[in-house]
Design a protein around this motif. Sequence first.
Motif, short mmCIF file in Angstrom:
data_model
loop_
_atom_site.label_atom_id
_atom_site.label_comp_id
_atom_site.label_asym_id
_atom_site.label_seq_id
_atom_site.Cartn_x
_atom_site.Cartn_y
_atom_site.Cartn_z
N SER A 72 0.81 -1.21 0.00
CA SER A 72 0.00 0.00 0.00
C SER A 72 0.84 1.27 0.00
N VAL A 73 1.91 1.30 0.82
CA VAL A 73 2.67 2.55 0.97
C VAL A 73 4.13 2.44 0.57
N GLY A 74 4.64 1.23 0.30
CA GLY A 74 6.03 1.06 -0.10
C GLY A 74 6.88 0.42 0.98
N TRP B 144 -8.35 0.91 -1.42
CA TRP B 144 -9.27 1.51 -2.39
C TRP B 144 -8.74 2.81 -3.01
N ALA B 145 -7.45 2.89 -3.12
CA ALA B 145 -6.83 4.02 -3.82
C ALA B 145 -5.41 3.60 -4.20
N ASN C 110 -5.77 8.49 -6.88
CA ASN C 110 -5.42 8.97 -5.54
C ASN C 110 -4.37 8.06 -4.90
N PRO C 111 -3.48 8.62 -4.08
CA PRO C 111 -2.53 7.79 -3.33
C PRO C 111 -3.27 7.02 -2.24
N SER C 112 -2.65 5.97 -1.75
CA SER C 112 -3.31 5.16 -0.71
C SER C 112 -3.59 5.96 0.55
N GLU D 22 -14.45 5.97 -2.04
CA GLU D 22 -13.59 5.21 -2.95
C GLU D 22 -13.89 3.72 -2.90
N TYR D 23 -14.25 3.21 -1.74
CA TYR D 23 -14.67 1.81 -1.66
C TYR D 23 -15.88 1.57 -2.56
#
Length: 595
Positions: free
Chosen positions: A159-161, A452-453, A478-480, A493-494
């Motif tokens: 999700s974020v790296g 969801w992003a 959109n970013p997470s 977003e969901y």
Amino acid sequence: MRQLETEAPDDDAPVEAPVPRPARRPSAARLRQPWDALRMYPRRWRERHPAAARGLSVGVSVFAAVLVVAALVMPNSLTQLDPSAFVRIPAEAVIGAAVMIALPRRPRMALAAVSGVALAAMTVLNVLDMGFKQYLGRGFNVVLDWSLFGDAESYLEDSVGRTETLAVVAGVIAFVLLLFALLALSMVRLGNLLARHTGIATRGTLIAGVVWITCSSLGLQLSGVPLAADSTATALKAQARLVSATLKDEAEFRKVAKVDAFGNTPGSQLVPDLRGKDMIFTFIESYGRSAVEDPIMAPGVDSTLDARTKALAKAGFHAKSGWLTSATYGGSSWLGHSTTMSGLWISNQQRYRTVMASDHLSLTEAFKKTGAFDTVGVMPGVQKAWPEQKWYGLDKVYNAFELGYKGPKFSWSTMPDQYTLQQYQDRVHSKQPADGKSRMSFLILTSSHQPWAPIPKMVPWNQLGDGSVFNGIEKAGNPSSYTLTDDTHSKQEYGKSIQYSVTALTEWLERYGNENTVLVFLGDHQPNAHASGNHASRDVPVAIVAKDPKLLAKTDSWGWSDGLRPAHNAPVWKMSAFRDRFLTAYGSTPHPKKG
């Protein structure tokens, strides 16, 4: 007085070299001097600044007391995390103070340190309970749930790296170690403080005890929260009961898993009414009841379901839909998959392992057992060995690395659902099985997986290629963090992700389905509380779609709604009931296996 004479040195005589003296080792006293100075510094500082020293000492003691009391009264749910929850009198503090006053120095310090470590452990468990209730709708199980930390780390990395994930993991470890150290030191300090002021401490403990008993007896509350607290003792008892229940459940479930209403049914008597059909079971990730009924998400999702129902009807397809109550919530999708396919309530990891190691008949295995179906799985979320393939009875499984995708990941999801479905079409559905068999397919779609992003968008089917077409869509999304930090964004977003997944699946059916195609699709669980709320049900929509009206007529007794959108009052079954109802509806004959 006699005069001493000295001889002049002889210039030609050899000069003896001086004997080197051994280096002097620093004495132990000299070695201790820097440390002595360091130890003396606080004492000297206190002597020079007595008022500041007293203030600092009082401040540290107050901090220690506040920290200990906060840990003792800390709730284990985010919904209870309110300032009033911390303005309470913990019974454990009163009892602990009385014991500390009565003990000699060494036992007192040992007990204080051990109590601090135990309190830190309970605090960590409370925090884990908060997280699990928010994301999985249940508390943390100290017996079963340690293995989920690896999944959580993988999800966070996707999700974020990786760099951010390593930073988070390091931060969590540092926080936990600091918490253990601070609570242990705080308990030791408070124990010594009680011992130095025995008279005052004794009177204070008696008064606190009387106040606690009074508040408890009269049920006195502050903002609806009882002033008399025993949170830690209650939590400890709850954990002990949970451990006992978990160990007992493990033994009992092994017996349950050996009993199977269709366990001894010959292949010739399984799903005879579906012979010659193109059977497809599909799970849509996190497709829950909230998507259909929540005021923020429902308008978009419901309009999509209605529009897709009409589009399928034009293509000759008809649908029936209802509700199933999932065995899981917010995550652990494999529990929902296996519950649906096994007819057993698989609500934890131990039950899952037990079933996967058993010969309990799965719904997908039933098709293989007939000998009339090839069985295939398409799993874009599987990125490592998947031994569960054997239990599901799948002849072939396509994982994330076998679908030829060259586009970007969408957060956790390895590829968009539309691409997955087109690859299923190209690699599987468009090809006739060997030996004149029919086919049973098992698909798990992943685009609606949290966070969801970013979300993929539909593209023309003939432009999917190797997935590179999604590069621009992913970059523009959109970013997470957009959903991880805002519940309204999560809901919005969901809802969009569910619209995307449903559209992709039903467009595929409209485009490639035929007279023999029978599609069953459902959600595996509700989304987490950020999208579904703190009081959401565990229900998920389920639908059967086919062109053959006789096939749908076999489910008339179920009372399901017409179309893809189940009515609010449509029947609700436990997810574990689906296998046997489905097998029975399509002509299977029970031959029980009694274990």
